[in-house]
Motif scaffolding. Structure first.
Motif, PDB file in Angstrom:
ATOM      1  N   TYR A  88       0.813  -1.214   0.000  1.00  0.00           N
ATOM      2  CA  TYR A  88       0.000   0.000   0.000  1.00  0.00           C
ATOM      3  C   TYR A  88       0.853   1.274   0.000  1.00  0.00           C
ATOM      4  CZ  TYR A  88      -3.589   3.383   1.317  1.00  0.00           C
ATOM      5  OH  TYR A  88      -4.419   4.483   1.338  1.00  0.00           O
ATOM      6  N   GLY A  89       1.734   1.401   0.980  1.00  0.00           N
ATOM      7  CA  GLY A  89       2.539   2.610   1.084  1.00  0.00           C
ATOM      8  C   GLY A  89       3.483   2.779  -0.092  1.00  0.00           C
ATOM      9  N   SER A  90       4.126   1.706  -0.502  1.00  0.00           N
ATOM     10  CA  SER A  90       5.052   1.787  -1.635  1.00  0.00           C
ATOM     11  C   SER A  90       4.324   2.132  -2.920  1.00  0.00           C
ATOM     12  CB  SER A  90       5.808   0.461  -1.792  1.00  0.00           C
ATOM     13  OG  SER A  90       6.647   0.235  -0.676  1.00  0.00           O
ATOM     14  N   GLY A  91       3.072   1.670  -3.051  1.00  0.00           N
ATOM     15  CA  GLY A  91       2.279   2.048  -4.208  1.00  0.00           C
ATOM     16  C   GLY A  91       2.038   3.552  -4.245  1.00  0.00           C
ATOM     17  N   HIS A  92       1.639   4.123  -3.116  1.00  0.00           N
ATOM     18  CA  HIS A  92       1.456   5.575  -3.061  1.00  0.00           C
ATOM     19  C   HIS A  92       2.765   6.316  -3.316  1.00  0.00           C
ATOM     20  CE1 HIS A  92      -2.727   6.260  -1.993  1.00  0.00           C
ATOM     21  NE2 HIS A  92      -2.670   5.239  -1.167  1.00  0.00           N
ATOM     22  N   ASN A  93       3.871   5.756  -2.847  1.00  0.00           N
ATOM     23  CA  ASN A  93       5.167   6.411  -3.061  1.00  0.00           C
ATOM     24  C   ASN A  93       5.481   6.601  -4.545  1.00  0.00           C
ATOM     25  OD1 ASN A  93       5.770   6.725  -0.356  1.00  0.00           O
ATOM     26  ND2 ASN A  93       7.051   4.895  -0.229  1.00  0.00           N
ATOM     27  N   LEU A  94       4.986   5.702  -5.398  1.00  0.00           N
ATOM     28  CA  LEU A  94       5.227   5.839  -6.835  1.00  0.00           C
ATOM     29  C   LEU A  94       4.635   7.132  -7.370  1.00  0.00           C
ATOM     30  CD1 LEU A  94       4.492   2.168  -7.986  1.00  0.00           C
ATOM     31  CD2 LEU A  94       6.731   3.263  -7.725  1.00  0.00           C
ATOM     32  N   ALA A  95       3.498   7.533  -6.808  1.00  0.00           N
ATOM     33  CA  ALA A  95       2.877   8.808  -7.218  1.00  0.00           C
ATOM     34  C   ALA A  95       3.471   9.980  -6.457  1.00  0.00           C
ATOM     35  CB  ALA A  95       1.370   8.737  -6.997  1.00  0.00           C
ATOM     36  N   ILE A  96       3.715   9.792  -5.161  1.00  0.00           N
ATOM     37  CA  ILE A  96       4.265  10.882  -4.342  1.00  0.00           C
ATOM     38  C   ILE A  96       5.571  11.387  -4.939  1.00  0.00           C
ATOM     39  CG2 ILE A  96       5.321  11.388  -2.096  1.00  0.00           C
ATOM     40  CD1 ILE A  96       3.201   9.438  -0.873  1.00  0.00           C
TER      41      ILE A  96
END
Length: 279
Positions: A88-96
């Motif tokens: 979950y967090g690493s997925g958001h990091n791709l956009a962040i």
């Protein structure tokens, strides 16, 4: 005049298509309201963790749904897929790591935003420069308030809340209510929070960049608590009840043994990082 932007990221992993479509409709309505009232445009990032590694974007099952969203006159949607299930967090990091707007909203797909949610969040952050992270007032599908802000947990708190049967929870109701901050998160703004849910985290970009986004060491669970606790060092975390949404999420214990194992591994990492408190 330079157009202001709000970046927004949503991570998917085999979502319910109907709920995703409803969620996108509410995001679109809230984005329209933000644009009309404040002149702020949204940039939506969809991260599909369920697509096979190396898969083609053109064949992604959500392509048509996202194209429909973009064709309705809103800002284009950026689809990120083909990286596999990175968590979950690493997925958001791709956009962040690709965004550059002054604010970034981390959002679950299993939510319905109120029409004024983005506008109210933007206005609060603009008026309170010490606030680095904002969390909303949340309701369940039946209209009851959900309490997603938390005080610092103990192992007992987490065990009771996640796995105890209803009869045991009733015996510890006062303790659990305090852990869930039911005594203060009502209709007034509350600042100085310690931990908030990853279902909706409106961050000030410079703070999120300094934090490096989510800790990639968490695959699922506790990545939001870890990020919250690290954000405390940079400024205020605020509960703002004028920002509202409905949440359809579930608990780890209801999702099977694999989720229980992930919950336990993440809890171990969290306590090892932030300190152990047993009872």
């Amino acid at each position: 005049m330079t157009t202001a932007f709000l970046d927004l990221s949503v991570v998917l992993y085999h979502p319910d298509p109907e709920l995703l479509a409803r969620s996108l409709d509410t995001i679109a309505a809230a984005a329209d309201r933000l644009a009309e009232a404040a002149g702020v445009q949204t940039r939506l990032w969809i991260i599909d963790n369920g697509a096979p590694k190396g898969s083609d974007l053109a064949s992604n099952p959500f392509r048509l749904l996202l194209d429909r969203y973009a064709e309705a006159g809103r800002s284009p949607v950026t689809l990120i897929a083909g990286h596999g299930n990175v968590g979950y967090g690493s997925g958001h990091n791709l956009a962040i790591r690709r965004g550059d707007a002054p604010y970034h909203l981390i959002l679950n797909y299993d939510i319905l935003l109120e029409p004024d949610a983005l506008l109210a969040g933007w206005r609060y952050m603009e008026a309170h420069p010490r606030t680095v992270l904002l969390t909303p007032k949340v309701f369940g599908p039946s209209g009851e308030q959900e309490f997603l802000c938390k005080r610092r947990p103990t192992v007992l708190d987490l065990g009771l809340r996640a796995f105890a049967p209803a009869a045991v929870k009733r015996l510890f109701a006062k303790r659990l209510n305090r852990y869930e901050m039911r005594d203060v998160t009502g209709d007034d703004v509350v600042t100085g929070l310690e931990q908030v849910s990853g279902a909706f985290m409106l961050f000030r970009r410079d703070a999120l960049t300094r934090l490096g986004g989510f800790d990639d060491g968490y695959f699922l669970y506790f990545e939001d608590f870890d990020l919250s606790r690290r954000a405390m060092a940079l400024g205020e975390i605020a509960y703002v009840p004028d920002v509202r949404m409905v949440h359809f999420g579930g608990k780890a214990a209801r999702k099977g043994s694999a989720h229980i194992r992930m919950f336990a591994r993440s809890a171990l990492r969290f306590f090892n990082t932030h300190g152990w408190r047993l009872v």
